[in-house]
Design a protein around this motif. Structure first.
Motif, PDB file in Angstrom:
ATOM      1  N   ALA A 137       0.829  -1.206   0.000  1.00  0.00           N
ATOM      2  CA  ALA A 137       0.000   0.000   0.000  1.00  0.00           C
ATOM      3  C   ALA A 137       0.866   1.259   0.000  1.00  0.00           C
ATOM      4  CB  ALA A 137      -0.931  -0.007   1.205  1.00  0.00           C
ATOM      5  N   PHE A 138       1.958   1.242   0.797  1.00  0.00           N
ATOM      6  CA  PHE A 138       2.869   2.382   0.813  1.00  0.00           C
ATOM      7  C   PHE A 138       3.519   2.575  -0.549  1.00  0.00           C
ATOM      8  CE2 PHE A 138       3.600   2.074   5.634  1.00  0.00           C
ATOM      9  CZ  PHE A 138       2.713   3.111   5.868  1.00  0.00           C
ATOM     10  N   LYS A 139       3.932   1.476  -1.173  1.00  0.00           N
ATOM     11  CA  LYS A 139       4.574   1.554  -2.474  1.00  0.00           C
ATOM     12  C   LYS A 139       3.617   2.150  -3.506  1.00  0.00           C
ATOM     13  CE  LYS A 139       6.903  -1.226  -5.959  1.00  0.00           C
ATOM     14  NZ  LYS A 139       7.264  -2.575  -6.379  1.00  0.00           N
ATOM     15  N   ALA A 140       2.362   1.708  -3.477  1.00  0.00           N
ATOM     16  CA  ALA A 140       1.365   2.241  -4.408  1.00  0.00           C
ATOM     17  C   ALA A 140       1.135   3.734  -4.160  1.00  0.00           C
ATOM     18  CB  ALA A 140       0.057   1.467  -4.267  1.00  0.00           C
ATOM     19  N   SER A 141       1.101   4.131  -2.904  1.00  0.00           N
ATOM     20  CA  SER A 141       0.921   5.548  -2.574  1.00  0.00           C
ATOM     21  C   SER A 141       2.104   6.372  -3.062  1.00  0.00           C
ATOM     22  CB  SER A 141       0.768   5.729  -1.060  1.00  0.00           C
ATOM     23  OG  SER A 141      -0.394   5.092  -0.612  1.00  0.00           O
ATOM     24  N   LEU A 142       3.311   5.865  -2.874  1.00  0.00           N
ATOM     25  CA  LEU A 142       4.499   6.587  -3.327  1.00  0.00           C
ATOM     26  C   LEU A 142       4.531   6.678  -4.847  1.00  0.00           C
ATOM     27  CD1 LEU A 142       7.222   5.193  -0.893  1.00  0.00           C
ATOM     28  CD2 LEU A 142       6.198   7.468  -0.899  1.00  0.00           C
ATOM     29  N   GLY A 144       1.930   6.732  -6.806  1.00  0.00           N
ATOM     30  CA  GLY A 144       0.917   7.733  -7.157  1.00  0.00           C
ATOM     31  C   GLY A 144       1.416   9.145  -6.930  1.00  0.00           C
ATOM     32  N   ALA A 145       2.132   9.350  -5.818  1.00  0.00           N
ATOM     33  CA  ALA A 145       2.675  10.681  -5.529  1.00  0.00           C
ATOM     34  C   ALA A 145       3.734  11.067  -6.556  1.00  0.00           C
ATOM     35  CB  ALA A 145       3.261  10.709  -4.123  1.00  0.00           C
TER      36      ALA A 145
END
Length: 171
Positions: A137-142, A144-145
């Motif tokens: 989830a963190f990787k996907a958020s990063l 996206g950012a």
């Protein structure tokens, strides 16, 4: 009398030093089956056959009163020192293979657990799986950012390139 006091003191220490305590009834299990159960949870817990009266006294001294009504019949407790979910899974799986093992309840993180709640705890995914999902989830958020921050730059480059092409075609 001294042996009983020593047993109560030892049980009290185990209650206080454990992450959780899961109460079971082992009526009808063979010594070989109990040994197999101990081996299956030995990485995260110790499994002790206990005397109900002494256990009740020790639990109350440790501030746990949830076992008072459950301590009847042949009882054993898994004192968890590691991953509580892994121990609950092992007990659940062993009980499926050996229906004579009955999980009666437990005590975890300052709260009493019913047998159903121990089963729900066993249904949770392991710590490693939950950490892997969190990392994903963190990787996907990063990602996206990063995409969001790069989008204006990409748009600016495309705009400058379009203007350059327009000027070249006008000349």
């Amino acid at each position: 009398m001294a042996n009983k006091e020593a047993s109560v003191a030892e049980l009290t220490d185990q209650f206080r030093n454990s992450n959780a305590a899961l109460l079971t009834e082992y009526r009808g299990l063979t010594v070989k089956q109990l040994k197999e159960l101990r081996k299956s949870i030995s990485e995260h817990a110790t499994y002790a056959v206990v005397k109900n009266t002494l256990t009740k006294i020790a639990a109350n001294q440790a501030g746990i009163s949830s076992f008072d009504d459950e301590l009847a019949g042949p009882s054993a407790i898994a004192f968890v020192h590691g991953d509580t979910v892994a121990v609950a899974k092992s007990l659940r799986d062993f009980a499926k293979a050996n229906p004579l093992l009955v999980v009666k309840g437990g005590y975890f993180d300052g709260a009493a657990l019913s047998a159903d709640e121990v089963t729900k705890l066993a249904d949770l995914e392991s710590r490693e799986v939950l950490l892997a999902k969190l990392a994903g989830a963190f990787k996907a958020s990063l990602f996206g950012a990063a995409y969001l921050f790069n989008a204006p730059l990409s748009q600016a480059v495309r705009t400058v390139d379009a203007l350059r092409e327009k000027q070249e075609s006008a000349s």
